[in-house]
Design an enzyme around this catalytic site. Structure first.
Site, PDB file in Angstrom:
ATOM      1  N   ALA A  74      53.378  36.480  37.344  1.00  0.00           N
ATOM      2  CA  ALA A  74      52.398  36.386  36.269  1.00  0.00           C
ATOM      3  C   ALA A  74      52.276  34.951  35.757  1.00  0.00           C
ATOM      4  CB  ALA A  74      52.798  37.324  35.130  1.00  0.00           C
ATOM      5  N   ARG A 107      64.308  43.495  44.013  1.00  0.00           N
ATOM      6  CA  ARG A 107      64.414  42.471  42.978  1.00  0.00           C
ATOM      7  C   ARG A 107      65.802  42.425  42.328  1.00  0.00           C
ATOM      8  NH1 ARG A 107      59.424  42.146  38.674  1.00  0.00           N
ATOM      9  NH2 ARG A 107      59.751  39.978  38.033  1.00  0.00           N
ATOM     10  N   ARG A 164      40.437  44.339  27.782  1.00  0.00           N
ATOM     11  CA  ARG A 164      39.986  45.709  28.029  1.00  0.00           C
ATOM     12  C   ARG A 164      39.394  45.893  29.436  1.00  0.00           C
ATOM     13  NH1 ARG A 164      35.906  47.423  24.277  1.00  0.00           N
ATOM     14  NH2 ARG A 164      36.727  49.513  24.625  1.00  0.00           N
ATOM     15  N   GLY A 179      35.684  44.300  28.786  1.00  0.00           N
ATOM     16  CA  GLY A 179      35.645  43.007  28.121  1.00  0.00           C
ATOM     17  C   GLY A 179      36.861  42.747  27.260  1.00  0.00           C
ATOM     18  N   ASP A 220      46.649  38.053  43.907  1.00  0.00           N
ATOM     19  CA  ASP A 220      46.844  37.934  42.465  1.00  0.00           C
ATOM     20  C   ASP A 220      46.169  36.684  41.896  1.00  0.00           C
ATOM     21  OD1 ASP A 220      48.558  39.928  43.241  1.00  0.00           O
ATOM     22  OD2 ASP A 220      50.321  39.114  42.262  1.00  0.00           O
ATOM     23  N   ASP A 236      46.357  37.543  34.116  1.00  0.00           N
ATOM     24  CA  ASP A 236      46.862  36.174  34.260  1.00  0.00           C
ATOM     25  C   ASP A 236      45.696  35.190  34.322  1.00  0.00           C
ATOM     26  OD1 ASP A 236      49.297  37.557  34.543  1.00  0.00           O
ATOM     27  OD2 ASP A 236      49.126  37.556  36.725  1.00  0.00           O
TER      28      ASP A 236
END
Lengths: 321, 321, 321, 321, 321, 321
Positions: D39, D110, D232, D236, D299, D263
């Site tokens: 991120a 992880r 959202r 938006g 991403d 991000d």
């Protein structure tokens, strides 16, 4: 001992395998090829392709990689009735970096994996007792304490039932030291009927053996195994089987991917062994299986059918381009 | 002269490179592989992979190909602080047709390119003065008059500051004639401290030299360079370094793509040179770098790290498949 | 005038086209898809697929891209008897960056290309005189002075022979300014019998026309063309043909790649025009061809055969998933 | 406080990302696409693309995946001077199964990863003090105790130096429970100047807030942040910035891959924030960046440059296909 | 006899060809590469690439595979004016399993195919009479009774018109037995002027010939052909042409795909034959064409242009890597 | 009747399936994706994925395509104990041309195939008697006379044993005319307990039924089936089950490949039926299975597991992007 109704039973850890499709640094790959691999399941597949019946058991995670493993093995005809889906641990991963030519590097994500959680409770005693041969490798002794116990249990079960035990040493330096391996594997060798090893692996067991390969095979046979197979890659095999020495060359083929050649060799040898064929036939099929394994990418993908054995033979009989 | 704080400074034209992924007529390809290449930046990458620090400067267009070049070089750790984005000209393209086996053809879209607009104003004098070595190639002399001036300026700056000048002749027949090249490059040789050349390139400079390679190297050294490296591909290298003759073979590896082997060789040699290592070490690393370059597709993609050098060595020490 | 024996003659510059296979910044692509494209040859291919006969002429370089162009066009049945291989200049390149959704960017390597060296000497007068229609685009007027002369020559030849002239304005902002284009293209419009334009292009010709599309079409028809086709993409077409106004919607299809839709529309319209079909049929085939063009990647690859027209019709007649 | 000389500093865990190229069960893929993602580094890349300067720090393993991460980030211009190569732990992996449409599943490897070993000793205090903004996410608080300490240390350093703290809540259910997250993140919110959250995430912090989004934003702002951005998705954003409410819609684009949209939004907002632009500009760039992110797979791969922002704007200004 | 205006006329069955892109069991392939192949059309393409003119005729189905065949052949410049689209039968398919190294297996879907419905009514007598050579293969005699009649008709037409007949035996074991083939092909040999055969094929015709290849060639020549070419793959060729014996080696190249080497050899030989070049030139071009064929995947894709012949020659003249 | 120990038994012809990976004319594809497909085996896979047990029987050729089919089905857990490898006939092929959007064309190589040689001797009566449901389709009635006899035999066996018969009409226009199909299928409907049909298929059986779908379902139920499912694609389903009418919409998902949606629907319905779940649950699972099928390429590849059903549900419960 009940009447055998399956040719080979084997077990261990099978992993998802990811590798770069084009030789070079793995980080340059835009995508990694996905497959599965495990020494024992490779041999099980090889035996099925040659017309035999084989069962494999072990643990896989409740994830796509575990499902990939069971899909592939079931698809190849390997019986999975005693395979466990472990919901508490992930399937192990093996990354293979094809770095240059046939130089490769391996990276595992294997710590705490489902496969390493194999334990004696997972061992299907009746299945083992019903087999013509039990095939194990040294890897299982190295992945965890419970897996080693399961290995002991399975070997003991086979011995008590009179089922021959086949052992491929398969030393992996990422998993244990030569000293640890030598001590543990020597005990296994003493309980094995058939033994597969490279020269380097053999010397872990009998470090004081003579330089000569025949003598080396003799030292191993002295520990117990009636068949000792010293695999020499492109140089062929030196075998001491039922007391007689056999020296056989390898097929001349372009080597694309040497990984899995040993598992293929074992599959070929055992496929004839369970059919009661003589040593010469076992070695012929073993070397042909090895040739197919190395000319095709992947650990087991290239393993031959009976028709493939004929194709290789007829091609070598003809002098044509 | 200030204390050196960068190992190698180099510059030139780096291009986007497009080639057919499968050998055959390029027009049969449904897609062309996209990468970057430039003799000087290849060497800069090679030095970074071996643990050194390198800077490259030059011009790229304000287009996706220019951004590809700076992305790749920065990603590999090459310092680009003085690289210019030229908004008035496109990045040059190099199409490589892999026609059959290792037979290839090259087509450039290079006329009026951003890279060929390199000029003396682009030369960062302080950076050059701070380097352990300045590395240049004959290509820069051939791409445009302003680039040649920039080359002269850079070499002169280095010489005045006592920075050794490394020159790879890198003759390209698409850019100039042997006669033009010979005249121009001879002047450069006289100002170089280290010289890399193939036999054919060497004879452009000293056309009357003896057939013998040692004599040829001697003729070149007589013009000035203290280290002369005659690269012979699969046959290895003949080197006359600091007055002593060295003859070294190449590693036996499957040749997938010979392009970039010379740049790799220079990178390997210079990586040890800037660390003050003796000639034998320089040649070892140079030949290993060359071996990695030819076994991997692409001009620079296969260049080795220090760990890769170890991998190659350990593989050659073992007699196994 | 001799008896027509070819349906359509056209000419211009056809380029090699390279684009990223997956939407995003082009520099992220590991490979670029290779194809060919040119407004005029797209239309020629479209006419052949619909059962007509078409000839295209122009210049290509003596390189793999030139051979790709002639291979593709000949493979699609376009006659190339007057196409010239120019040994002095390379084939032009068009890079298409598919950036996001259907947002794209174009970069040309076109300056001094073989295709832009088209000149009046290349124009095959007899071929043009034997055609049912001559199809030209405004691009040819923009690529070079000699190409514009060739365009004038061809149009004049057709007019003298009574061969109808079809003109697609095809304004390209990378090649000239609106003012330059407007002046030049207006002269062409006055000599055209059939005119294809988007609303924006149309207003380059008649900047003072009314907002209303019917009025806009009328203003254009007043300059000469008997058929005026205002293409509105997903909104369909407004046509003023032989004095009658036709408004037709487009097929509802998923738009994958809008490039080439206009060329497809022209091909569909002209395929029926040369067969003497009424306007309604021309518009039906034109809109169907446009629908096929946008649902398939590539400029011309998706163009329909007669069987494809039937497939689209039958699918739309059925209410099924 | 020294004069700011870098726009944004951020840190966290960046992982290698593998996903199936074609939608369906991941085990059906013959190969998995390889990339990187995290991120915080996504946001750093986004800021660089928009012309800013950004630094990222964190730990990567001494393996190909670690090198992939540093190659990609350096290639994109992110400064990595304080990134640590941890030789004792592997780089984390993220597998993304694109199952159907935009439905996806994530599996991590992880546990015990290099990235999760981030600790206070890794925090470069001077770098943080020199930044225009420090950007952090809630993920770092969840991956390990030492990482959370590093997070606290970094935030405190920024606050003391008067550097604004930007916080994206980024709740990940695989890492901690809502209750754990709520308690920990609320403390962070109180120390943040800018806050990015989805409605669901926001309610972890202020579970008793009103249903109304404006009220929800107000409740958050009451805790401290001067800018609160409620994201959202396709609906938006609702923003309460410097006391004023802003409601803005999203661009209408085909959603290919929603991962990374948040991000991207943060990157767009912060890119204008560090340039001192007003809220309206920040929101415009943020929503445009989000639009680019979702129309391109990956991403961060689709994040826009300034030129891309213009392209989107001009396309939306034109009513054409 | 009219003045020849085409160099070569040939005919037969051309099929769509599907094969696994990576060596191994075909069922492991996620996709099969699609192309076309047919012994006679391969030779026609080869002749066109070398600057000659060639026509091919035969039947294809009214399906995508038939259209693929005509697209490819027309694209390569082969004239197809007499090719028939048969609406009652599908185009034949050939699946090639690349099993290991260069070991392959073939599976046909050929029964009742369009191509096998070739019949005397399809034979264009005038076209044959206008050729410099008619080239046929034994395959056509084997695919159906009507095809064999068409073959007889075409050969007779050529002989009556004084057009030399070239015959490549091309025995296919999947289509008929050695006995059937021997009887039928012997009759064809007696009517041929040029004969291409492997040693194995030759012995089908003259089973009692001496072991010596020169004697074998002599036995064949005694039946009628003035040029007899015994192809020996990597071992080169033994030729008895116009009464003189020629023995020539093959180029040393990496063999990627041996299929099509014989067709390439015939193309090279005939390309020089139709230009009236001496036997030495014919053999040079034939062996070079064979070398190109085997280094590139596909049956015809690698066939050389005149420029390619020069490239091979210049590469072999240089002693470099 | 013995105690049921398998949920579903089905049989028919499963084919190798080849299709172009990118939409457009199939001949443009450089490679065709390879998979398997068959209406009945698709449903068997679907049931296994949902946790049930299924057996499929039929004939496959002794070739790579036959082995592909058995590998895939066994891999998915379908029991194949009664599947026959027919050494005298090849496995059938299905080529699917993805022409534009979701418009497709199909070409079979199916005449004389192994699968069409299914005959009564292949029917495993005991297996059928042990099932919870026997599932058949109308395709089997159309592929050959012996297959139709096998179908009759199987249905009769089930009815006699009290095993419910499930019938999916699956009319294929390439195999027979509407009249032939209508007559034959009506007889089957009368013997079926569960019936799946599209509206068009239903009207083949009851051509005089009312326009209203409820009435249509009633007409079918009047012939015998207790559950009648009228599938309406994106419009959902109208069901008359156990006398009650159910109308249910479909999930809103992006349609990538509609092929196999019907088989998925049947699998979902039957998966709940064999577990004794109520109609509402059957329809829920059926529509979810259909949604998964159409969002993933391939006939069966996208079929859901129980976990996938949960994923879809939770995604639809959340209002987020």
């Amino acid at each position: 001992m009940t009447e055998p109704n399956i040719d080979l039973v084997t077990f261990g850890e099978t992993m998802a395998r990811l590798e770069n499709p084009v030789v070079g640094p793995m980080r340059h790959a835009r995508a990694l090829d996905l497959g599965v691999g495990g020494a024992e399941s490779n041999t099980a597949i090889g035996l099925c392709r040659l017309g035999g019946t084989a069962a494999w058991f072990g643990r896989v995670g409740d994830d796509e990689f575990g499902r990939l493993i069971t899909n592939v093995l079931a698809g190849e005809g390997v019986r999975l009735g005693h395979t466990v889906v472990d919901r508490s641990a992930p399937t192990a991963l093996l990354f293979k970096e094809r770095r240059a030519g046939t130089l490769t590097r391996v990276q595992y994500y294997r710590t705490g994996s489902a496969g390493s959680r194999l334990c004696p409770a997972d061992v299907p005693h009746d299945l083992i007792r019903s087999a013509r041969v039990l095939h194990v490798t040294g890897i299982t002794a190295a992945i965890s304490a419970t897996a080693r116990q399961a290995l002991d249990d399975a070997v003991e079960t086979a011995r008590e039932a009179g089922v021959p035990v086949s052992l491929d040493l398969n030393y992996r330096r990422a998993l244990w030291t030569p000293a640890e391996a030598g001590e543990c594997l020597q005990k296994l060798v003493k309980r094995a009927d058939l033994l597969f090893a490279t020269e380097q692996e053999a010397r872990l067991i009998v470090p004081d053996a003579d330089d000569d390969l025949a003598a080396l095979a003799g030292s191993l046979a002295a520990l117990g195994p009636r068949d000792v197979l010293l695999k020499r890659g492109a140089a062929g095999v030196v075998a001491l089987c039922e007391g007689a020495l056999h020296v056989q060359g390898a097929h001349r083929v372009p080597v694309i991917d040497p990984v899995g050649a040993g598992d293929a060799f074992a599959a070929g040898y055992l496929a004839e062994f369970v059919r009661g064929r003589p040593v010469a036939d076992r070695l012929d099929t073993a070397t042909a299986a090895g040739a197919y394994a190395v000319t095709v990418r992947g650990d087991w993908e290239g393993l031959p059918s009976r028709a493939d054995l004929d194709l290789l033979k007829s091609a070598e009989d003809t002098v044509t381009r």
